[in-house]
Design an enzyme around this catalytic site. Structure first.
Site, PDB file in Angstrom:
ATOM      1  N   ASP A  83      -9.040   0.366   2.059  1.00 56.09           N
ATOM      2  CA  ASP A  83      -9.106   0.804   0.737  1.00 56.09           C
ATOM      3  C   ASP A  83     -10.587   0.502   0.149  1.00 56.09           C
ATOM      4  OD1 ASP A  83      -6.716   2.033   1.155  1.00 56.09           O
ATOM      5  OD2 ASP A  83      -5.579   0.610  -0.163  1.00 56.09           O
ATOM      6  N   ASP A 111       0.894  -1.178  -0.086  1.00 56.69           N
ATOM      7  CA  ASP A 111      -0.104   0.121  -0.280  1.00 56.69           C
ATOM      8  C   ASP A 111       0.886   1.291  -0.032  1.00 56.69           C
ATOM      9  OD1 ASP A 111      -1.559   2.220   2.073  1.00 56.69           O
ATOM     10  OD2 ASP A 111      -2.700   1.162   0.649  1.00 56.69           O
ATOM     11  N   THR A 134      -3.236   5.740  -4.008  1.00 56.74           N
ATOM     12  CA  THR A 134      -2.036   6.191  -3.252  1.00 56.74           C
ATOM     13  C   THR A 134      -0.964   6.191  -3.959  1.00 56.74           C
ATOM     14  OG1 THR A 134      -1.932   4.228  -1.729  1.00 56.74           O
ATOM     15  CG2 THR A 134      -3.164   6.197  -0.933  1.00 56.74           C
ATOM     16  N   THR A 135      -0.524   4.867  -4.680  1.00 54.43           N
ATOM     17  CA  THR A 135       0.587   4.420  -5.201  1.00 54.43           C
ATOM     18  C   THR A 135       0.765   5.423  -6.585  1.00 54.43           C
ATOM     19  OG1 THR A 135       0.844   2.360  -4.059  1.00 54.43           O
ATOM     20  CG2 THR A 135       2.196   2.879  -6.097  1.00 54.43           C
TER      21      THR A 135
END
Length: 544
Positions: A391, A60, A93-94
Site C-alpha cells: 500500500d 486491509d 480499499t476499505t
C-alpha cells in the site's frame, strides 16, 4: 380460457422490480458493515480462516474481502470494487466499500418512495462530477522533491495499518524503492513497482533489520561448491538458453552399428557444450546467471575458468538483475557482444540466512530494480508487513506520478459534502434530494473514523459539519483525528492523502452504486450445466 404460458424454466429463481433493488441495497450494506470497523488508525483486525486452513490477520479492506465467500451477486460486485481500487491506486480499499454501501443505503428511501432509479442515478452522476471537480480545485500541488511532505503522505497511509508503530521504517523503505525504480521514457515518468520491486520475506531477526537493497537478492546458491561466493565488481553475464546439449524437438531414435559411432555421438555433444562455453568465456565473465539448466561438463569448464554460475533463475528475477547491473539477457551465446555484459554491480555475495543460502548482488551504480528485504518474528506478521508495504509503495508511486494532495482525516469528504449540500439548494427539480443524499453519504468517512476511536459521534460530527458550513479557506483543512476523535487542523497533524486516491474512491463507489440501483431483475438458475443429463438442459422457453 387460454392456458398459462410458462416462459422461464421451473428451476429459475427470479426477483424483479423494487424487491430486486432493495435486496441489492441490503447486500451492499452487509458487505460494507463487514469492514467498517477496519477504517482509520484505531481500526480493528479481522481474523479469516479459509477453506485450506490458512490464517489471515489483517485490517486491509481488499485482503479481507477477497477471502470472504459470498453468494449474492451484488455483494460480489462490491467486493470486486475493493480489488479494482487496490489495482488502480493501492489505497482506499476499505473506504470504497464503505462508501458504496452508504450510497446504496441513502438511496433506499427514494426507491421505497417509488422514485425512478434512473432519476436517482442521474443525480448521483451529477454529484460525482461536481465532487471530483471541486476536489481537484482545492487540491494542493506538491513538489516531488519535498521529501518531508512525501514522507507525511506515505505515513498517513501506513498510520491506519497494523504496522503503524514501524511507520518511519516503512515510509523510508517505500520511498527509497519507488525512487530506485523510477524511469523516464520519452519524457514520461514510469514507475513499475509490481515488476521491478521484489519483496522477500525472511522469518527471523527483528523488524528493524528490514532494508531496501541497492540491487537484487535471489533465493539461490552457486551451482558448484568450488565456485567463488564473493566477487567485488563482478562482470555479470545473463543468458536464457540452456548450457547443455540441445535435445531434439521431437522423439528421435538413433541407430548405431559400431562403437566408433557412439564415440562420435558423445564427441559431438562434448564439442557443442565446449563451443558454447567458449563463446561465454571470450567475454571474461565473473558471474553467469541462466534461466535454464547447465550440464556437468559446462559446470566443470566454467569452474575451471573461475566463473560462478547460478542456474534455473526465474524470468522475472533475471529481468530485475538485468536492470540492476546494466546487462542484457542473451538468447544465443554466439551473439554476445561486450555491451551485453553487466558491470554496474559493486558486490556479488552468497550469504547463509537461517537454513538457506541467498545471493546478493548489491552496490549497483544505477539500480533501476531493487529487492526489499523484510525480517520479522513470524510468517503472519511478515505477511501483514508486506501488505502494508505494498500500500505504501502504491501511494508513493501515485504521489510521484500525480503530485497533488488533499487533507486527510475525512476533511476532504466533509468539504465536498458541504459543497454538494450548498449546490443542491440551487436545484429545483426532483433530483435535488438524491443529489443531497450523496453529500450525506460522503460523511460516512469522518463518522466511521469517530466511531472507531470511541468518540461521541454526534457531537464531533456536528462540530465538524458546523466548521465546514461556515465556509472560508481554512475550514477545508479540518478533519477528525483518528486517534483521539477530536476535530483538528490536518495541517498541524500532518495527515495528507493523494488526490488520485480520493477521486478514484468517489468514482468507483458512485459508479458501482449506480449500476446496482439500475438492476430491476435478478434471474438465476436459467440453464443446467452442460453434460448434467436430463432433457438436454436447454433452459430455454417452453409452453404448456
Amino acid at each position: 380460457m387460454q392456458a398459462p404460458v410458462v416462459v422461464l424454466n421451473s428451476n429459475a429463481k427470479r426477483e424483479s422490480g423494487r424487491r430486486a433493488q432493495l435486496t441489492n441495497i441490503a447486500a451492499g450494506k452487509a458487505v460494507s458493515d463487514i469492514i467498517r470497523t477496519t477504517l482509520g488508525p484505531r481500526a480493528m483486525l479481522k481474523m479469516i480462516l479459509d477453506a485450506s486452513g490458512s490464517l489471515t490477520l489483517t485490517n486491509d479492506g481488499n485482503a479481507i474481502l477477497r477471502e470472504v465467500d459470498v453468494s449474492h451477486p451484488a455483494a460480489k460486485s462490491i467486493i470486486e470494487l475493493s480489488r479494482t481500487q487496490d489495482e488502480e491506486v493501492g489505497d482506499g480499499t476499505t473506504t470504497v466499500a464503505v462508501l458504496a454501501g452508504e450510497l446504496l443505503s441513502v438511496a433506499e428511501p427514494f426507491i421505497k418512495a417509488s422514485m425512478h432509479p434512473t432519476v436517482v442515478v442521474r443525480a448521483y452522476f451529477a454529484a460525482l462530477d461536481e465532487a471530483v471537480r471541486y476536489a481537484e480545485q482545492v487540491a494542493m500541488v506538491l513538489d516531488a522533491n519535498d521529501t518531508k511532505k512525501l514522507e507525511a503522505i506515505v505515513a498517513s497511509c501506513i498510520g491506519t495499518k497494523y504496522m503503524h508503530r514501524h511507520s518511519d521504517l516503512l515510509v523510508r523503505m517505500a520511498l527509497a524503492a519507488v525512487k530506485t525504480v523510477r524511469d523516464t521514457v520519452d519524457d514520461r515518468v514510469l514507475i513499475d513497482t509490481k515488476t521491478y520491486v521484489k519483496v522477500e520475506k525472511l522469518p527471523g531477526g527483528e523488524m528493524e533489520d528490514s532494508r531496501v537493497l541497492d540491487g537484487v537478492m535471489l533465493a539461490k546458491d552457486v551451482t558448484a561448491a568450488n565456485m567463488r561466493r564473493r566477487i567485488v565488481k563482478p562482470r555479470v553475464l545473463l543468458v536464457d538458453c540452456p548450457l547443455e546439449y540441445r535435445k531434439a524437438e521431437s522423439a528421435t531414435n538413433v541407430e548405431l552399428t559400431k562403437e566408433a559411432d557412439f564415440r562420435a555421438l558423445l564427441a559431438a555433444e562434448e564439442e557443442y557444450v565446449t563451443r558454447i562455453v567458449g563463446d561465454l568465456l571470450v567475454h571474461k565473465p565473473d558471474l553467469l546467471i541462466t534461466e535454464k539448466g547447465v550440464s556437468d561438463l559446462a559446470l566443470h569448464l566454467l569452474a575451471k575458468a573461475n566463473v560462478s554460475v547460478i542456474r534455473r533463475v526465474r524470468k522475472t528475477d533475471n529481468n530485475r538483475v538485468a536492470r540492476a547491473v546494466g546487462a542484457t539477457i542473451v538468447s544465443r551465446t554466439s551473439e554476445i557482444v561486450e555491451t551485453d555484459v553487466g558491470t554496474g554491480a559493486g558486490l556479488f555475495e552468497v550469504t547463509k540466512v537461517g537454513d538457506d543460502y541467498f545471493t546478493f548482488i548489491t552496490g549497483c551504480e544505477n539500480p533501476r530494480a531493487c529487492t526489499v528485504l523484510l525480517r520479522g518474528g513470524s510468517k503472519d506478521v511478515l505477511n501483514e508487513v508486506e501488505r502494508n508495504l505494498q500500500d505504501a509503495l502504491c501511494v508513493a508511486r501515485n504521489i510521484l506520478l500525480h503530485p497533488k494532495m488533499v487533507p486527510g482525516g475525512g476533511a476532504i469528504e466533509m468539504a465536498v459534502a458541504a459543497h454538494l449540500t450548498a449546490k443542491s439548494k440551487t436545484l429545483t427539480d426532483v433530483s435535488a434530494a438524491p443529489y443531497r443524499a450523496v453529500a450525506s453519504a460522503l460523511e460516512v468517512v469522518p463518522r466511521t473514523l469517530a466511531e472507531n476511536c470511541g468518540a461521541k459521534v454526534i457531537r464531533v460530527l456536528t462540530a465538524l459539519r458546523a466548521k465546514h458550513s461556515s465556509g472560508g479557506g481554512e475550514a477545508l483543512f479540518f478533519g477528525i483525528d483518528g486517534r483521539s476523535g477530536e476535530v483538528v487542523d490536518m495541517r498541524a497533524l500532518g495527515v495528507w492523502e493523494p488526490l488520485i486516491v480520493k477521486t478514484q474512491t468517489m468514482k468507483t463507489a458512485v459508479e458501482a452504486a449506480a449500476m446496482l440501483l439500475r438492476i430491476d431483475d435478478i434471474v438465476s438458475g436459467l440453464s443446467k450445466p452442460k453434460g448434467s443429463g436430463g432433457d438436454g438442459g436447454s433452459g430455454g422457453f417452453e409452453e404448456e
